[in-house]
Scaffold this active site. Structure first.
Site, PDB file in Angstrom:
ATOM      1  N   GLU A 147      24.139 -44.734  16.142  1.00  0.00           N
ATOM      2  CA  GLU A 147      25.461 -44.782  15.523  1.00  0.00           C
ATOM      3  C   GLU A 147      25.900 -46.210  15.220  1.00  0.00           C
ATOM      4  OE1 GLU A 147      24.699 -42.960  18.138  1.00  0.00           O
ATOM      5  OE2 GLU A 147      25.336 -40.877  17.810  1.00  0.00           O
TER       6      GLU A 147
ATOM      7  N   PHE B 263      32.659 -31.795  28.424  1.00  0.00           N
ATOM      8  CA  PHE B 263      31.345 -32.335  28.074  1.00  0.00           C
ATOM      9  C   PHE B 263      31.461 -33.216  26.826  1.00  0.00           C
ATOM     10  CE2 PHE B 263      27.242 -31.893  25.757  1.00  0.00           C
ATOM     11  CZ  PHE B 263      26.483 -32.661  26.637  1.00  0.00           C
ATOM     12  N   GLN B 264      30.948 -34.430  26.920  1.00  0.00           N
ATOM     13  CA  GLN B 264      30.962 -35.423  25.834  1.00  0.00           C
ATOM     14  C   GLN B 264      32.376 -35.751  25.358  1.00  0.00           C
ATOM     15  OE1 GLN B 264      27.917 -34.200  22.931  1.00  0.00           O
ATOM     16  NE2 GLN B 264      26.491 -35.489  24.089  1.00  0.00           N
TER      17      GLN B 264
ATOM     18  N   LYS C  43      36.974 -30.411  17.522  1.00  0.00           N
ATOM     19  CA  LYS C  43      36.108 -29.413  16.895  1.00  0.00           C
ATOM     20  C   LYS C  43      36.896 -28.200  16.406  1.00  0.00           C
ATOM     21  CE  LYS C  43      31.661 -27.216  17.414  1.00  0.00           C
ATOM     22  NZ  LYS C  43      30.493 -27.002  18.264  1.00  0.00           N
TER      23      LYS C  43
ATOM     24  N   MET D  23      19.781 -69.723  19.634  1.00  0.00           N
ATOM     25  CA  MET D  23      21.069 -70.397  19.684  1.00  0.00           C
ATOM     26  C   MET D  23      21.484 -70.680  21.131  1.00  0.00           C
ATOM     27  SD  MET D  23      23.333 -71.850  17.999  1.00  0.00           S
ATOM     28  CE  MET D  23      23.718 -71.407  16.313  1.00  0.00           C
TER      29      MET D  23
END
Ligand SMILES: Cc1ncc(C[n+]2csc(CCOP(=O)(O)OP(=O)(O)O)c2C)c(N)n1
Ligand SMILES: [Mg+2]
Length: 588
Positions: free
Chosen positions: A61, A123-124, A173, A484
């Site tokens: 993602e 969940f999630q 959802k 760096m």
């Protein structure tokens, strides 16, 4: 009556379809979306609109968020990314924060658990709106499907107007599945968000013109606001009319061509000597679409300390934030410059100052050891520029030395051709940003000039490049180190290596005991990895191999990784140490 009911039924849409249709209606051609349980209805809807909108599946993602940014930064249009709830959503967080700091228009859509279980550690479930509250321009948790058309309209409006930035839309959802007849023309409800007011007043424009006319040593400090407001043309006209030299921030590169005699190139920590000296000695600093970032100013009290400071920015909260402005102007910078161009006259006597800037520029160019018999990163970038200068080319970078050398040695002509995670400085930006830019510009050459550490952070996006036919090229400046950080260790920590070598910990270089210019053993095998993803690849070390290898890469039909072995002792110079002044500039 029956007819009306049937008509209503055919107009019924579910939330997922309403959302996707609104993307289409807002002109979105491509989005980057990774599915999961809480966003499956949205993905099902995306298939129903497949002829109108391209859905690209990133392999992480974060890659999707940066790809959306690559799309946005290279076009000026809003980028769109989508993820599922929980881990999908939190994987977007860095990309959203990055868009906030660089003022990139981004609409991030997340699936969320059903409204009935929000707050129950379902969940999630993550409270992504809470997580992102401080790193978005605005955010929504949609709890009624009837709100959705308005929310989407506001989201695009807020992301793209005023100072652009990221907007998060969190979609439970059940709202994706709920049905309604969507309002085709919803009214926005944004009291307090009135961008129409952000235009310089005529008396301010006259004040600016008077300050320009009276100045003897003026300098323009041009930033990302010039690019995002589309003011590059107005800036060029202003410079033609006034003869004032232009220094650019990392975000401003491309706003004014590096090739112009009045370009002072980049200013700041790794900016040119001539840009930093010009700001040190100027009597008028025209700060246009900038935010006086500490990487530009160093010790802020000493920055442009002899100058009258004009600060033009669309965001009122930037004015007097880091540096007090003598003439503060809250305005769209393009509008202000266009107005100013109507009346401005050149300073009465600028020739001596222009000559001074030219002399500095001649005496202190960006340089490197051209006699070195391997490939220095600066040399690789210069050669890439030479080979691509007449093609439509978009350059992206990771974060580190390679990023700063690209800003110094690639010569930009046009805005939106140098895409860099500047404010957040996020390693891993380069490859996915290139992917997004390539999706937006199928005919352009898109090259990610990357570091080995940065490239590794989103290397999985090679799969997206291959599978989605995005022929991105990667010029990998591989010094086997977090270069760096190594540079700071060398300069400020007596060279003590503290987890900045990227090979196995048993190698001598891991503890700074390497004896060669190059790491004694190469790790990992980037050519093998790239080929595993289906990309073309090669590795080179010899100076005479560089140009043929670049030509091979540029001519390759598909994504390609050119692993260039470079020494790790090279430092980015000049350098003004953090928090110091231009008088502390390190030249060698
Ligand atoms: C996500 C992230 N983690 C850590 C850093 C700190 N950091 C800045 S530059 C750098 C080294 C980058 O190494 P590489 O990509 O190989 O570039 P090089 O400097 O070697 O050219 C690190 C670790 C960062 N900017 N971003
Ligand atoms: Mg490196």
């Amino acid at each position: 009556m029956a007819k009306t009911k049937a008509a209503t039924e055919t107009q019924l849409m579910n939330g997922a379809d309403i959302l996707v249709k609104s993307l289409v209606d807002h002109g979105v051609e491509v989005l980057f979306a990774y599915p999961g349980g809480a966003s499956m209805p949205l993905h099902q809807a995306l298939t129903r609109f497949a002829g109108k909108i391209r859905t690209i599946l990133p392999r992480h993602e974060q890659g999707g968020a940066f790809a959306a940014q690559g799309y946005a930064r290279s076009t000026g249009k809003p980028g769109v990314c989508m993820a599922t709830s929980g881990p999908g959503a939190t994987n977007l967080v860095t990309g959203i924060a990055d868009a906030k700091l660089d003022s990139v228009p981004l609409v991030a859509i997340t699936g969320q658990v059903a409204t009935a279980v929000i707050g129950s550690d379902a969940f999630q479930e993550t409270p992504i709106v809470e997580v992102c509250r401080g790193i978005t321009k605005h955010h929504y948790l949609v709890t009624d499907v009837n709100d959705l058309p308005r929310v989407m309209r506001e989201a695009f409006y807020i992301a793209t107007t005023g100072r652009p930035g990221p907007v998060l839309v969190d979609m439970p959802k059940d709202i994706q599945n709920a049905q309604c007849v969507p309002d085709p023309n919803p009214k926005m409800r944004l009291p307090g968000y009135d961008i129409k007011l952000r235009q310089a007043q005529p008396e301010q424009i006259r004040q600016l013109a008077a300050a320009v006319k009276r100045s003897k040593r003026p300098v323009i400090y041009a930033g990302g606001g010039i690019v995002s407001s589309g003011a590059s043309g107005e800036l060029r006209e202003f410079v033609r009319k006034t003869g004032i030299p232009v220094a650019m921030t990392v975000m401003g590169l491309g706003a004014f061509p590096n090739s112009e005699p009045l370009s002072l190139d980049m200013l700041g920590m790794h900016g040119s000597v001539y840009a930093n000296w010009a700001v040190r000695d100027c009597d008028l600093l025209l700060a246009l679409g900038v935010r006086f970032d500490d990487r530009v100013t160093g010790k802020v009290a000493a920055f442009a300390k002899h100058a009258k400071i004009v600060h033009v920015d669309i965001d009122a909260s930037e004015i007097n934030k880091n540096k007090e402005a003598h003439i503060p102007v809250v305005s769209d910078v393009r509008f202000a410059l266009a107005e100013l161009n109507q009346i401005v006259e050149p300073p009465d006597d600028i020739e001596e100052w222009a000559e001074q800037c030219r002399t500095w520029k001649k005496a202190y160019p960006f340089h490197y050891d051209t006699t070195f018999d391997g490939i220095l990163p600066q040399h690789a970038i210069s050669e890439l520029w030479r080979l691509t200068r007449n093609r439509k080319t978009i350059i992206t970078v990771g974060v580190g030395q390679h990023q700063m050398w690209t800003a110094q040695f690639y010569r930009f002509k046009e805005p939106r051709t140098f895409l860099s995670s500047s404010g957040l400085g996020t390693m891993g930006f380069g490859l996915p940003a290139a992917m997004g830019a390539q999706a937006a510009h199928p005919d352009a050459l898109v090259v990610d000039i990357d570091g080995d550490g940065s490239f590794m952070m989103n290397i999985q996006e090679l799969a997206t490049c291959y599978c989605e036919n995005l022929p991105v090229k990667v010029l990998l400046l591989n010094n086997q180190h977090l270069g760096m950080v190594v540079q700071w260790e060398d300069r400020f920590m007596k060279g003590n290596r503290a987890h900045t070598y990227l090979g196995p910990i048993g190698h001598a270089e891991a503890t700074g005991k390497g004896e060669s210019m190059y790491a004694s053993e190469r790790y990992p095998d980037f050519v093998g990895i790239a080929r595993g993803f289906g990309c073309g690849a090669a590795t080179i070390r010899g100076k005479d191999e560089l140009v043929p290898a670049l030509e091979e890469m540029l001519g390759y039909d598909g994504p390609y990784v050119l692993d260039v072995q470079v020494p790790y002792q090279e430092h980015v110079l000049p350098m003004i140490p953090s928090g110091h002044t231009v008088d502390d500039i390190i030249l060698e």
